[in-house]
Design an enzyme around this catalytic site. Structure first.
Site, PDB file in Angstrom:
ATOM      1  CE1 TYR A 178       0.378   1.984   4.183  1.00 36.85           C
ATOM      2  CE2 TYR A 178       0.711  -0.347   4.606  1.00 36.85           C
ATOM      3  CZ  TYR A 178       0.833   0.971   5.000  1.00 36.85           C
ATOM      4  OH  TYR A 178       1.408   1.276   6.208  1.00 36.85           O
ATOM      5  CB  CYS A 179       1.871   3.861  -1.639  1.00 40.77           C
ATOM      6  SG  CYS A 179       1.041   3.709  -3.239  1.00 40.77           S
ATOM      7  CB  THR A 180      -0.153   8.407  -0.616  1.00 42.09           C
ATOM      8  OG1 THR A 180       0.958   8.488   0.259  1.00 42.09           O
ATOM      9  CG2 THR A 180      -1.138   9.521  -0.300  1.00 42.09           C
ATOM     10  CB  ILE A 207      -3.595   5.630   2.674  1.00 41.45           C
ATOM     11  CG1 ILE A 207      -2.424   4.669   2.895  1.00 41.45           C
ATOM     12  CG2 ILE A 207      -4.138   6.123   4.015  1.00 41.45           C
ATOM     13  CD1 ILE A 207      -1.139   5.364   3.340  1.00 41.45           C
TER      14      ILE A 207
END
Length: 321
Positions: A178-180, A207
């Site tokens: 996951y990342c932004t 996110i």
């Protein structure tokens, strides 16, 4: 609806004459009175733009009208004021810098980890056979991350390939990256598959989408963003603060740049220490002759630095997520 909005998006899609496209796209954004930062590369677009809601609607319609970008997923935030000061649209070799440009290894248009919608991610995240992997940089996950996530000690995403050996112990697990907003996961998951990890997934929309669609459950702290807001709330279900002030150790979620432009270190600092140190990370930086005026935000427009002085900035000169 708020008067202003901020749009976060990316799209991997080949662009012919991408350098000229960047110049033309900059003028188009300016014609809509948008501000923000967009990276254009041969492989696609990566941007955060902000403006009044009408201009943002026109921008999204125009981008999706282009067949190359019709699948673009915009994450939309209502904001009190535009999240940038100026409009930048620049051509670079990649829309997120990994240092890996061999299409036989990394080609998000052909092979990535399985995209998980936020509701599916929430259902899988606590399983014993799953590892949640944060592929963001230190300063991002220091202020907020998923509960029990594996984090990597890296200053920027281009260090990710050299960190993969640290993940070998998880090859018998399902890896969910996951990342932004999802863009780094496209390349991270592709590289993990190339390196022999058999089951790789990624949080679709990152996110930000997770917070909007399922309330951000089990995301601890705030989510770092690449604009003047610095960090935003994600979790409306079970929020908790995890970051602390560098100077006194008290709990704080405020992240700033040091007021000394020759330091410019990006760090968490409570309001009390910010007042005492006038936005600097130390007494030494507080007394520096080039110290900038601290207005309580710790966010500064990027300024030129003397030759051979290395900037530690994360907020002003980093690539978008």
């Amino acid at each position: 609806m708020s008067k202003y909005q901020t749009l976060l998006y990316y799209c991997y899609s080949h662009i012919e004459n991408a350098e000229q496209f960047a110049a033309d796209h900059l003028q188009f954004c300016k014609s809509l009175n948008l501000v923000g930062r967009i990276i254009v590369a041969d492989e696609g677009l990566n941007g955060t733009v902000s403006g009044d809601s009408g201009s943002c609607a026109k921008y999204m319609t125009a981008v999706k009208a282009d067949p190359r970008f019709k699948e673009t997923d915009f994450k939309i935030d209502d904001v009190e004021e535009p999240s940038f000061i100026k409009m930048h649209c620049r051509y670079k070799t990649e829309i997120v810098h990994s240092g890996l440009r061999d299409p036989n290894i990394i080609n998000p248009g052909k092979k990535t980890g399985i995209h998980l919608e936020p509701s599916d991610f929430r259902e899988m995240m606590d399983r014993d056979d799953v590892v949640i992997l944060d592929v963001r940089s230190n300063y991002e996950h220091s202020i907020g991350r998923f509960k029990n996530a594996v984090t990597l000690d890296m200053e920027n995403f281009r260090e990710f390939p050299e960190k993969i050996n640290q993940l070998a112990k998880f090859k018998d697990k399902k890896i969910i990256t996951y990342c932004t907003g999802g863009i780094k996961c496209e390349k991270a998951s592709a590289l993990l598959l190339h390196e022999g990890f058999p089951e790789v997934y990624q949080l679709h929309g990152g996110i930000i989408k997770y917070g909007k669609e399922v309330g951000g459950q089990n995301f601890e702290g705030k989510c770092y963003v690449f604009d003047s807001r610095v960090a935003v709330d994600v979790n409306s279900v079970n929020p908790v603060a995890i970051s602390t002030c560098r100077n006194c150790g008290s709990v704080t979620e405020k992240m700033i740049n040091c007021a000394n432009p020759e330091c410019n270190e990006h760090f968490t600092q409570c309001d009390c220490c910010g007042t005492l140190l006038d936005g600097a990370c130390s007494e030494e930086c507080k007394s520096h002759p080039r110290k900038r005026i601290y207005d309580g935000t710790g966010y500064y427009v990027k300024v030129p630095q003397p030759v051979n002085v290395k900037s530690k900035s994360r907020i002003n000169d980093n690539v978008l997520d």
